[in-house]
Design a protein around this motif. Structure first.
Motif: not given
Length: 261
Positions: A211-221
Motif C-alpha cells: 500500500s505505497n509504504f516505503l517503496l524504496w526501503q522494502l527492497a529486501y525486507t
C-alpha cells in the motif's frame, strides 16, 4: 512475498515465546502497517474512531516490547496521503486522536528514552496537530533507546518524487553532477536518510500488499502478513511474528556457502 499466518507456531505462554527468540537474529528496524481498526470497530457495532482508539493500546505494547528486546527503530504507518480522501469527520477525529496521543504519551516517551520523529508531507497536517508533532520531535530529539518513526501524510511514491526534486535542485545548484546520482545519493535524499532499511514489515488484518509504504526501503525486507486486526495485535502476536522472522534465511540476492548454486 510470504503470507505468514503464524503457521507451525503452537500456542504458548509469552515466556515460552520469549525463550525462542535469539537476540542476535532480532530485527534492528521493524515496520508496521497498522490495518483493521475500522473493521474491528464495525464488527462490534462501534464508530470507526473507536477502533483507532483501541489501536493505540497495541502501539503502546509494541513500543514497550521493542524497548524490552532492544529493537532500535520502529516505523508505524499512521496516516497515508490516501487517507486524506476519507470523510472529513473521520479525518478530524483522527487528527484529534493524534493530538491526544502526543499530549498524553509525550512524557512517557521521554521517560522511556524514545525519540519521536515523522516521515511524510507532515506540513499538510492541521496547524494544531502539526504543532504537537513538532514539539514532541524537539523534546525527544536527544533520546536514543528507540526511534519511533511515524509515517504521517505519507506516500511512498511521493517520497520518491520529493527525493528526485532534492537531487534535481542539487544538480541545478552545482552541488551534485548527474553522474554522482547513485543508490547512495538517492538514499540520502529519502525521508528515512538517517535510518537503516526495515528488516521486517508486519501488516495486520489479512491484506497482503504494501500500500505505497516505503517503496524504496522494502527492497529486501521480510514481509509478514496476519489476519489479526490491529487492535487485537498485541505482545503475543508480535512475538509470534518475530519467531517466524528468525526462521527465514536472508540472502539479499547472494548464494550462501551452504546453498549450491
Amino acid at each position: 512475498m510470504n503470507d505468514s499466518r503464524s503457521r507451525d507456531i503452537e500456542p504458548a505462554p509469552d515466556s515460552d515465546l520469549l525463550s525462542q527468540l535469539e537476540p542476535d537474529l532480532l530485527p534492528k528496524h521493524l515496520a508496521v502497517i497498522m490495518d483493521g481498526n475500522g473493521r474491528w470497530a464495525e464488527l462490534r457495532g462501534l464508530p470507526r474512531i473507536a477502533g483507532h482508539q483501541e489501536g493505540i493500546k497495541s502501539v503502546r505494547e509494541l513500543i514497550s516490547l521493542s524497548l524490552e528486546l532492544g529493537i532500535k527503530v520502529l516505523t508505524i504507518y499512521a496516516f497515508s496521503q490516501e487517507n486524506w480522501n476519507r470523510p472529513a469527520q473521520e479525518i478530524t477525529a483522527l487528527m484529534g486522536l493524534l493530538e491526544h496521543y502526543l499530549s498524553t504519551e509525550r512524557s512517557s516517551l521521554v521517560e522511556k528514552g524514545v525519540r519521536f520523529q515523522t516521515i511524510g508531507r507532515v506540513t499538510a497536517l492541521p496547524p494544531s496537530a502539526l504543532q504537537w508533532v513538532r514539539t514532541t520531535e524537539q523534546e525527544t530529539a536527544h533520546l536514543d533507546k528507540l526511534i519511533l518513526n511515524v509515517a504521517l501524510s505519507y506516500g511512498g511514491r511521493a517520497e520518491l518524487v520529493d527525493a528526485a526534486k532534492e537531487l534535481a535542485r542539487a544538480v541545478q545548484s552545482g552541488r551534485l553532477s548527474p553522474d554522482q546520482i547513485d543508490e547512495q545519493a538517492m538514499q540520502r535524499a529519502l525521508y528515512t536518510h538517517n535510518l537503516p532499511d526495515p528488516d521486517l514489515l508486519i501488516r495486520t488484518s489479512g491484506e497482503t500488499r504494501i500500500s505505497n509504504f516505503l517503496l524504496w526501503q522494502l527492497a529486501y525486507t521480510e514481509l509478514y502478513f496476519t489476519p489479526t486486526l490491529w487492535p487485537d495485535f498485541r505482545r503475543r502476536e508480535t512475538l509470534v511474528a518475530l519467531i517466524e522472522y528468525q526462521r527465514r534465511e536472508r540472502r539479499f540476492g547472494r548464494v550462501l556457502s551452504s546453498v549450491s548454486s
